[in-house]
Motif scaffolding. Sequence first.
Motif, PDB file in Angstrom:
ATOM      1  N   CYS A  44      -3.120  -1.548   4.938  1.00 28.73           N
ATOM      2  CA  CYS A  44      -4.419  -0.932   4.747  1.00 28.73           C
ATOM      3  C   CYS A  44      -5.165  -0.825   6.081  1.00 28.73           C
ATOM      4  O   CYS A  44      -5.081  -1.732   6.919  1.00 28.73           O
ATOM      5  CB  CYS A  44      -5.232  -1.752   3.748  1.00 28.73           C
ATOM      6  SG  CYS A  44      -6.813  -1.026   3.283  1.00 28.73           S
ATOM      7  N   CYS A  53      -9.507  -6.122   4.520  1.00 26.74           N
ATOM      8  CA  CYS A  53      -8.678  -6.150   3.310  1.00 26.74           C
ATOM      9  C   CYS A  53      -7.501  -7.093   3.506  1.00 26.74           C
ATOM     10  O   CYS A  53      -6.941  -7.205   4.604  1.00 26.74           O
ATOM     11  CB  CYS A  53      -8.176  -4.739   3.000  1.00 26.74           C
ATOM     12  SG  CYS A  53      -7.038  -4.655   1.582  1.00 26.74           S
ATOM     13  N   CYS A  77      -7.813  -0.785  -1.955  1.00 30.17           N
ATOM     14  CA  CYS A  77      -6.597  -1.195  -2.668  1.00 30.17           C
ATOM     15  C   CYS A  77      -6.878  -1.453  -4.141  1.00 30.17           C
ATOM     16  O   CYS A  77      -6.064  -1.113  -5.008  1.00 30.17           O
ATOM     17  CB  CYS A  77      -6.005  -2.439  -2.006  1.00 30.17           C
ATOM     18  SG  CYS A  77      -5.152  -2.095  -0.438  1.00 30.17           S
ATOM     19  N   VAL A  84       0.868  -1.163   0.000  1.00 33.24           N
ATOM     20  CA  VAL A  84       0.000   0.000   0.000  1.00 33.24           C
ATOM     21  C   VAL A  84       0.912   1.222   0.000  1.00 33.24           C
ATOM     22  O   VAL A  84       1.679   1.425   0.944  1.00 33.24           O
ATOM     23  CB  VAL A  84      -0.898  -0.008   1.256  1.00 33.24           C
ATOM     24  CG1 VAL A  84      -1.738   1.270   1.356  1.00 33.24           C
ATOM     25  CG2 VAL A  84      -1.773  -1.246   1.320  1.00 33.24           C
ATOM     26  N   HIS A 117      -6.157   5.518   3.113  1.00 34.58           N
ATOM     27  CA  HIS A 117      -6.400   4.215   3.759  1.00 34.58           C
ATOM     28  C   HIS A 117      -5.108   3.517   4.155  1.00 34.58           C
ATOM     29  O   HIS A 117      -5.108   2.319   4.447  1.00 34.58           O
ATOM     30  CB  HIS A 117      -7.240   3.299   2.851  1.00 34.58           C
ATOM     31  CG  HIS A 117      -6.533   2.864   1.593  1.00 34.58           C
ATOM     32  ND1 HIS A 117      -5.926   1.642   1.470  1.00 34.58           N
ATOM     33  CD2 HIS A 117      -6.364   3.500   0.410  1.00 34.58           C
ATOM     34  CE1 HIS A 117      -5.398   1.533   0.261  1.00 34.58           C
ATOM     35  NE2 HIS A 117      -5.645   2.634  -0.398  1.00 34.58           N
ATOM     36  N   GLN A 118      -3.997   4.242   4.194  1.00 33.37           N
ATOM     37  CA  GLN A 118      -2.739   3.647   4.625  1.00 33.37           C
ATOM     38  C   GLN A 118      -2.643   3.669   6.141  1.00 33.37           C
ATOM     39  O   GLN A 118      -2.802   4.718   6.776  1.00 33.37           O
ATOM     40  CB  GLN A 118      -1.545   4.386   4.029  1.00 33.37           C
ATOM     41  CG  GLN A 118      -0.203   3.752   4.429  1.00 33.37           C
ATOM     42  CD  GLN A 118       0.988   4.474   3.840  1.00 33.37           C
ATOM     43  OE1 GLN A 118       0.833   5.390   3.014  1.00 33.37           O
ATOM     44  NE2 GLN A 118       2.185   4.088   4.259  1.00 33.37           N
TER      45      GLN A 118
END
Length: 274
Positions: A233, A238, A265, A214, A224-225
Amino acid sequence: MFFRALLLLLILLCSNCENQKGETSPILQGLLALDYLILSDPDRSSVYFSTTRSASVEIAYEDGAEPNTGNFAVAPTTSVWSVTESNLINAFADRGYTVNVTVPTDLSSMSEFPDQGRSTWTINQLLALVPKYKAEDSNFQSAKFFVVFVKGSLAENSGVIAVTVSGAFGIGAPTVFVFKEIINHFQDNLSPDKVRKAEQMTVTHELGHALGLVNTGIPLSSDHQDTAHGNHCTNTSCGMYWALGDDRVDSFSPGTNPLIFGSECITDIRDYTP
């Protein structure tokens, strides 16, 4: 891209410093050489998602660390390695062209190497396996991912299930190292099928890193990191979430939905047009 921009800035600065001389400085020569190496390296996200038209996974395993093969007990018609294959196919889908994906499914199409006699591994010791046992290298049309199963554990962290390693500044093919004994015992009382699922979720997760997830080559399309856990994520469902929990393995149904990457992702991948 950030590194290349920084490299270009350094080149410009060094060029300005040397404008009054009639020769290129050693520093500038080194930076230009490094820039050439990066541009000539086919193992980059920008290549995977532009010129690559085939992607294959090569698997080697230490004697005594054989990967799971065959079919899932909960899905008798579903090959164990179809999980990795399906996720790679999905990663390369919807780009306006076809990327042919090849993943071995049985031990006869994988390579065994001798017992290395190690209970722990350093990164350098793992990387020393690559030139010995990797058969093919990537080019700008074909991506070759290398997955190695070993016994023992990572010396720096005995709880690590698997790790993806590439060269400095991303130069050099990423290689996935899977610690077979850790997978077999990462939870108590694992059924054989649960081990199969955990193993495939691990391999697919690490190949996600190799592809650039990611934020390791593929830019983020949304926030979303999970920076607290590095390049993972924040979506707990995920496949790029940092932890492989018991509940996630239980809920994974390879026969009905083998895809593990979350929508965030997948959106990153779909939006990436280098």
